[in-house]
Structures are given as structure tokens and as C-alpha cells.
Design a protein around this motif. Sequence first.
Motif, PDB file in Angstrom:
ATOM      1  N   VAL A 230       0.835  -1.202   0.000  1.00 55.40           N
ATOM      2  CA  VAL A 230       0.000   0.000   0.000  1.00 55.40           C
ATOM      3  C   VAL A 230       0.870   1.252   0.000  1.00 55.40           C
TER       4      VAL A 230
ATOM      5  N   SER B 269      -4.978  -4.932  -2.808  1.00 52.14           N
ATOM      6  CA  SER B 269      -3.592  -5.193  -2.412  1.00 52.14           C
ATOM      7  C   SER B 269      -3.456  -5.319  -0.900  1.00 52.14           C
ATOM      8  N   LEU B 270      -4.313  -4.621  -0.176  1.00 49.58           N
ATOM      9  CA  LEU B 270      -4.255  -4.668   1.277  1.00 49.58           C
ATOM     10  C   LEU B 270      -4.915  -5.934   1.831  1.00 49.58           C
TER      11      LEU B 270
ATOM     12  N   ILE C 263      -5.427  -0.278  -4.161  1.00 50.79           N
ATOM     13  CA  ILE C 263      -5.068  -0.418  -2.747  1.00 50.79           C
ATOM     14  C   ILE C 263      -5.956  -1.405  -1.984  1.00 50.79           C
TER      15      ILE C 263
ATOM     16  N   HIS D 155       2.056   1.720  -3.471  1.00 54.64           N
ATOM     17  CA  HIS D 155       1.017   2.239  -4.360  1.00 54.64           C
ATOM     18  C   HIS D 155       0.785   3.730  -4.127  1.00 54.64           C
ATOM     19  N   ILE D 156       0.766   4.147  -2.876  1.00 51.88           N
ATOM     20  CA  ILE D 156       0.550   5.567  -2.573  1.00 51.88           C
ATOM     21  C   ILE D 156       1.715   6.406  -3.087  1.00 51.88           C
TER      22      ILE D 156
ATOM     23  N   ILE E 297      -4.407   4.105  -6.842  1.00 51.12           N
ATOM     24  CA  ILE E 297      -5.176   4.195  -5.594  1.00 51.12           C
ATOM     25  C   ILE E 297      -6.298   3.157  -5.589  1.00 51.12           C
TER      26      ILE E 297
END
Length: 133
Positions: A83, A113-114, A110, A86-87, A107
Motif C-alpha cells: 500500500v 492489495s491490502l 489499494i 502504491h501511494i 489508488i
Amino acid sequence: MKTLLNVIWLVFGGFWLALGYFAAGILCCVLIITIPWGIASFRIAGYALWPFCRTVVDKPGGTGIASTLGNVIWILVAGIWIVIGHITTAVAMAITIIGIPLAIANIKMIPVSLMPLGKEIVPTNQPFVATYR
């Protein structure tokens, strides 16, 4: 328009992102006990290749205790770092005007992915397809 955005995404990072998820999937499958995360990594790799015509939905029937426990382990081991990546990438992409849709796609990745277990990736023109199976 979505096809053009997908091609731009693929050239400016989507290929490498998908390759990373694919490599993580292979590693998880080799370690036998982490096969559920490996399968989820392969699913996310496909999503990372072509994200603009797909969305993430919960699998029908709920996630269950095994998926919840698996997601907690994933968050602690890898999810939080993915994350953050990604951010960071989204912020870098958002600097240019043409990169703003790519940042939004980053975004958008996320949540899966989390917490990848108990999720399904479906076409955006059929966001409720998972509930009808």
C-alpha cells in the motif's frame, strides 16, 4: 478511452507492477503453505496489467474466518508495504496531468492489495456478476 488508458498504464508501470505481483505469486506457491496468497497475487497481477475496465468486488457468500485471518496475516507481512508503494507511486504519477488517471488507478488497487483474500476482480460493466453466480 479505457483501452488508451490501459496501454498508457501498461507502458508507464503496469507491466513492472504485474511482473512484481506475478513473482510474488510464484514465491508464495513454491512455499506451499502460502498458496492462497500466491493465487491472490496472480489475480492482482492480471488486474495490474489492465485495470481500467475492471473493478474489485467481494466474493459471494462472505469471506469467512479463514479469509479474515489470512488477510490479517497478509496486512502484517506484506500488505502495508504494498500500500505504501502504491501511494508513493500514485503521488509521483499525479505530478503530471496525463498521470492523474494512472494515479487514480494506483489508488484503486489499494483495497485488493491490502486485503486480497475474499475479493474478486470483475469487468466494470458487470460489477454485480460475482453475486449472481
